[in-house]
Design a protein around this motif. Structure first.
Motif, short mmCIF file in Angstrom:
data_model
loop_
_atom_site.label_atom_id
_atom_site.label_comp_id
_atom_site.label_asym_id
_atom_site.label_seq_id
_atom_site.Cartn_x
_atom_site.Cartn_y
_atom_site.Cartn_z
N LEU A 114 46.59 54.47 41.54
CA LEU A 114 47.55 54.10 42.57
C LEU A 114 46.90 53.21 43.63
O LEU A 114 47.50 52.23 44.10
N GLU A 115 45.68 53.58 44.04
CA GLU A 115 44.96 52.76 45.02
C GLU A 115 44.79 51.34 44.50
O GLU A 115 44.99 50.36 45.24
N ARG A 116 44.43 51.25 43.25
CA ARG A 116 44.23 49.93 42.64
C ARG A 116 45.54 49.15 42.59
O ARG A 116 45.57 47.95 42.85
N TRP A 117 46.64 49.83 42.27
CA TRP A 117 47.93 49.14 42.19
C TRP A 117 48.31 48.56 43.56
O TRP A 117 48.72 47.40 43.65
N PHE A 118 48.17 49.35 44.62
CA PHE A 118 48.51 48.86 45.95
C PHE A 118 47.58 47.74 46.39
O PHE A 118 48.00 46.80 47.07
N ARG A 119 46.31 47.84 45.99
CA ARG A 119 45.37 46.77 46.35
C ARG A 119 45.76 45.47 45.65
O ARG A 119 45.79 44.40 46.27
N LEU A 120 46.05 45.53 44.36
CA LEU A 120 46.46 44.33 43.63
C LEU A 120 47.78 43.78 44.15
O LEU A 120 47.96 42.57 44.23
N ARG A 121 48.68 44.70 44.52
CA ARG A 121 49.98 44.24 45.04
C ARG A 121 49.82 43.53 46.38
O ARG A 121 50.51 42.54 46.64
N ARG A 122 48.92 44.02 47.21
CA ARG A 122 48.66 43.33 48.49
C ARG A 122 48.06 41.96 48.25
O ARG A 122 48.38 40.99 48.93
N GLY A 384 39.38 32.90 42.20
CA GLY A 384 37.98 33.04 41.80
C GLY A 384 37.81 34.11 40.76
O GLY A 384 38.53 34.20 39.79
N GLY A 385 36.84 34.99 40.98
CA GLY A 385 36.50 36.02 40.01
C GLY A 385 37.50 37.14 39.98
O GLY A 385 38.53 37.14 40.64
N GLY A 386 37.19 38.17 39.21
CA GLY A 386 38.09 39.30 39.04
C GLY A 386 38.19 40.12 40.29
O GLY A 386 37.42 39.98 41.23
N GLY A 387 39.13 41.03 40.33
CA GLY A 387 39.37 41.86 41.50
C GLY A 387 38.32 42.93 41.65
O GLY A 387 37.52 43.20 40.75
N PRO A 388 38.29 43.58 42.81
CA PRO A 388 37.30 44.60 43.09
C PRO A 388 37.59 45.88 42.32
O PRO A 388 38.68 46.10 41.81
N ALA A 389 36.58 46.69 42.23
CA ALA A 389 36.74 47.96 41.51
C ALA A 389 37.74 48.85 42.22
O ALA A 389 37.95 48.73 43.41
N PRO A 390 38.37 49.75 41.49
CA PRO A 390 39.41 50.59 42.10
C PRO A 390 38.91 51.38 43.27
O PRO A 390 39.66 51.68 44.18
N ASN A 391 37.66 51.77 43.28
CA ASN A 391 37.18 52.60 44.36
C ASN A 391 36.44 51.80 45.42
O ASN A 391 35.85 52.37 46.31
N ASP A 392 36.48 50.49 45.35
CA ASP A 392 35.77 49.68 46.34
C ASP A 392 36.78 49.05 47.27
O ASP A 392 37.06 47.87 47.22
N ARG A 393 37.35 49.83 48.14
CA ARG A 393 38.39 49.34 49.03
C ARG A 393 37.82 48.36 50.04
O ARG A 393 38.53 47.53 50.57
N SER A 394 36.54 48.48 50.38
CA SER A 394 35.96 47.58 51.38
C SER A 394 35.94 46.16 50.93
O SER A 394 35.91 45.24 51.72
N SER A 395 35.92 45.92 49.61
CA SER A 395 35.88 44.55 49.12
C SER A 395 37.23 44.04 48.68
O SER A 395 37.35 42.93 48.23
N ALA A 396 38.24 44.85 48.82
CA ALA A 396 39.56 44.46 48.32
C ALA A 396 40.15 43.33 49.12
O ALA A 396 40.83 42.47 48.60
#
Length: 409
Positions: A114-122, A384-396
């Motif tokens: 879920l965290e990853r989904w919201f990060r990608l959606r943002r 650019g490159g791929g998205g951040p890891a699901p648990n790396d919210r600081s880099s999202a």
């Protein structure tokens, strides 16, 4: 009814100083023209022309320049389509742990997913650096060109060096072609900003910027109709000076010339302070408020225009507070922090910090999935490159070092 409204709006007691009537302004001396409200009616259709010129400029000039600095639009990784999560996202872009747990039970999804989904959606809604680069380059080009034009006119004008000249023989002051062109160009540009603010990069202080644009357009229009052009040209030139440096600093940031960006931002902070917190209040507003009172006396439109000038000054103080904090970071920490003033894109904000439990998960796996570093000085909107890891919210949502201001007029 129309005649009544017209006579009420154009009341001589509001628009003109005492002992002056509209009849006195009907017949200027031969070879002399005084400002009339109808002169600036062309600003509205010109604003549409400005928007068209901007589109051509961004496509044929700004984008090729961006490619020289290897700035690409980039395409963010799309989030998995999910109607239930879209409804939640519409009301809360960054749900807390309690909301995530409820969604996890409802959808049978892991909270990390879920965290990853919201990060990608943002990330999908974030503007690309290319879009921001083109927007800033357009503004820089306009501000620089109009400022040079204004200074050519003002440098030889007596009211540039003695503001009391703004009020001698007022309102019987001739209109010069330079004043008219300057006013129409500025008014058309700010009308174009009013039209484009709904499609441009959304700012955090959208409401404040709307107030700013409305105050600017009203101030330009009323000062022209009231023949306060001499003071008005000083106000506009003082504002354009700092905007030039700001837009230039933004361009260097998008191009990743970080050291130059830091230096330019400090220069911008100094320029903003000198022009908008020293020259503007103590030289220009002082003249419009006190020198005019002494020479021509107060009247209705005089008070209205002074009120708008003071509204702009309040905005200057609010913006400078944040600018000063960022300048201190640039001087003592070697980098410009995220800009919280008028031109920070709300879509480029850093993600909401998670609870300590989630922080522990982030520390355990700090790298992105594609192996790239999770820290970035400039947000490239998912490019650019791929998205951040699901648990790396600081880099999202990496912070953008500086995102501009119109500040404004």
């Amino acid at each position: 009814m129309t005649n009544f409204i017209s006579s009420w709006f154009w009341s001589e007691s509001f628009w003109l100083p005492g002992n002056v009537t509209w009849a006195d302004l009907e017949h200027p001396p031969p070879g002399v023209e005084w400002p009339r409200a109808g002169h600036i009616a062309c600003a509205l259709p010109l604003a549409l022309a400005v928007l068209a010129v901007r589109q051509v400029f961004e496509r044929l000039v700004a984008k090729p320049c961006a490619h020289i600095f290897h700035i690409q639009a980039g395409v963010s990784r799309p989030a998995q389509p999910n109607a239930a999560l879209e409804r939640v996202f519409a009301s809360n872009r960054s749900p807390d742990d309690r909301q995530l747990e409820g969604l996890s039970k409802q959808l049978d999804w892991d909270t990390r997913k879920l965290e990853r989904w919201f990060r990608l959606r943002r990330n999908q809604d974030k503007p690309s650096v290319l879009k921001k680069f083109c927007e800033s380059m357009w503004r820089l080009t306009f501000y620089f060109g109009i400022f040079i034009y204004a200074m050519r006119h003002l440098w030889v004008s007596p009211w540039m060096w003695n503001t009391r000249e703004c009020w001698y023989n007022y309102p019987f002051q001739p209109l010069s072609p330079g004043q008219h062109n300057y006013y129409v160009a500025e008014l058309a540009f700010y009308w174009s900003l009013m039209f484009s603010q709904f499609t441009d990069i959304k700012r955090k202080d959208h409401v404040i910027m709307l107030i700013h644009h409305l105050a600017t357009i009203t101030l330009i229009s009323f000062s022209y109709a009231n023949n306060m052009l001499r003071a008005g040209t000083l106000v506009m030139a003082a504002h354009d000076a700092s905007d030039i440096v700001l837009e230039f600093a933004k361009l260097t940031n998008y191009a990743k010339y970080q050291r130059l960006c830091d230096c330019l931002f400090v220069v911008f902070a100094l320029t903003f302070f000198i022009t908008r917190l020293v020259i503007y209040p103590f030289w220009i507003v002082n003249s419009v408020l006190f020198e005019s009172w002494e020479i021509i006396g107060p009247y209705g439109c005089w008070g209205f225009i002074n009120g708008l000038l003071l509204v702009l000054q309040c905005l200057h103080v609010i913006w400078f507070y944040t600018i000063a904090r960022m300048a201190v970071n640039a001087i003592f920490k070697g980098k410009v922090a995220r800009d919280d003033r008028s031109d920070v894109e709300s879509s480029s904000e850093e993600e909401t910090t998670e609870t300590s439990g989630n922080k522990a998960r982030r520390i355990s796996k700090p790298k992105e999935e594609n192996g790239t570093n999770g820290h970035c000085l400039v947000n490239r909107g998912g490019g650019g490159g791929g998205g951040p890891a699901p648990n790396d919210r600081s880099s999202a949502a990496p912070t953008e070092q500086i995102n501009g201001t119109q500040t404004t007029h």
